[in-house]
Design a protein around this motif. Structure first.
Motif, short mmCIF file in Angstrom:
data_model
loop_
_atom_site.label_atom_id
_atom_site.label_comp_id
_atom_site.label_asym_id
_atom_site.label_seq_id
_atom_site.Cartn_x
_atom_site.Cartn_y
_atom_site.Cartn_z
N ILE A 15 -46.45 59.38 104.07
CA ILE A 15 -46.90 58.71 103.04
C ILE A 15 -46.41 57.31 103.34
O ILE A 15 -45.68 57.08 104.06
CB ILE A 15 -46.34 59.22 101.57
CG1 ILE A 15 -44.68 59.34 101.71
CG2 ILE A 15 -46.76 60.76 101.23
CD1 ILE A 15 -44.17 59.77 100.37
N SER A 16 -46.93 56.38 102.41
CA SER A 16 -46.54 55.12 102.70
C SER A 16 -46.58 54.28 101.18
O SER A 16 -47.29 54.70 100.06
CB SER A 16 -47.20 54.23 103.53
OG SER A 16 -48.82 54.15 103.33
N ALA A 17 -45.91 53.40 100.83
CA ALA A 17 -45.99 52.76 99.51
C ALA A 17 -46.94 51.41 99.80
O ALA A 17 -46.91 50.59 101.14
CB ALA A 17 -44.44 52.03 99.40
N PHE A 37 -38.63 60.54 100.40
CA PHE A 37 -38.38 59.54 101.38
C PHE A 37 -38.08 60.09 102.76
O PHE A 37 -38.45 59.64 103.80
CB PHE A 37 -36.51 59.23 101.24
CG PHE A 37 -36.66 58.22 100.13
CD1 PHE A 37 -37.41 57.31 99.91
CD2 PHE A 37 -35.47 58.48 99.05
CE1 PHE A 37 -37.18 56.38 98.81
CE2 PHE A 37 -35.46 57.65 97.85
CZ PHE A 37 -36.43 56.54 97.81
N HIS A 46 -41.68 59.58 103.96
CA HIS A 46 -41.88 58.31 104.12
C HIS A 46 -41.69 58.10 105.62
O HIS A 46 -42.20 57.59 106.40
CB HIS A 46 -41.32 57.43 103.24
CG HIS A 46 -41.60 56.07 103.14
ND1 HIS A 46 -40.91 55.11 103.87
CD2 HIS A 46 -42.74 55.25 103.07
CE1 HIS A 46 -41.31 54.02 104.02
NE2 HIS A 46 -42.52 54.02 103.49
N ARG A 47 -40.31 58.68 105.91
CA ARG A 47 -39.85 58.57 107.32
C ARG A 47 -40.74 59.12 108.25
O ARG A 47 -40.96 58.28 109.34
CB ARG A 47 -38.39 58.61 107.27
CG ARG A 47 -37.32 57.94 106.92
CD ARG A 47 -35.87 58.36 107.32
NE ARG A 47 -35.64 59.68 106.79
CZ ARG A 47 -35.28 60.13 105.64
NH1 ARG A 47 -34.92 59.25 104.62
NH2 ARG A 47 -34.96 61.46 105.33
#
Length: 61
Positions: A28-30, A20, A23-24
């Motif tokens: 990385i991204s979903a 996480f 991601h913040r």
């Protein structure tokens, strides 16, 4: 003596904290294949299990 489930939960918590945080930071991204309202949960499950989408199927409120 520490039981395996407790160690597993601690490891999962540590791993997810790192994911996480990455991601913040935008590292990385979903990939989202589809967003469907919660009322269409059955359709979302069928889509996710179909093997025809690349990415995640997300339910929205």
């Amino acid at each position: 003596m520490t039981s395996e489930p407790v160690r597993s939960r601690a490891r999962l918590r540590a791993d997810l904290t790192q994911v996480f945080a990455a991601h913040r930071r935008g590292e990385i991204s979903a990939q989202i294949a589809a967003r469907l309202p919660l009322a269409q949960a059955a359709d979302a499950l069928r889509l996710a299990e179909s093997g025809t989408v690349v990415g995640k199927v997300v339910l929205t409120p």
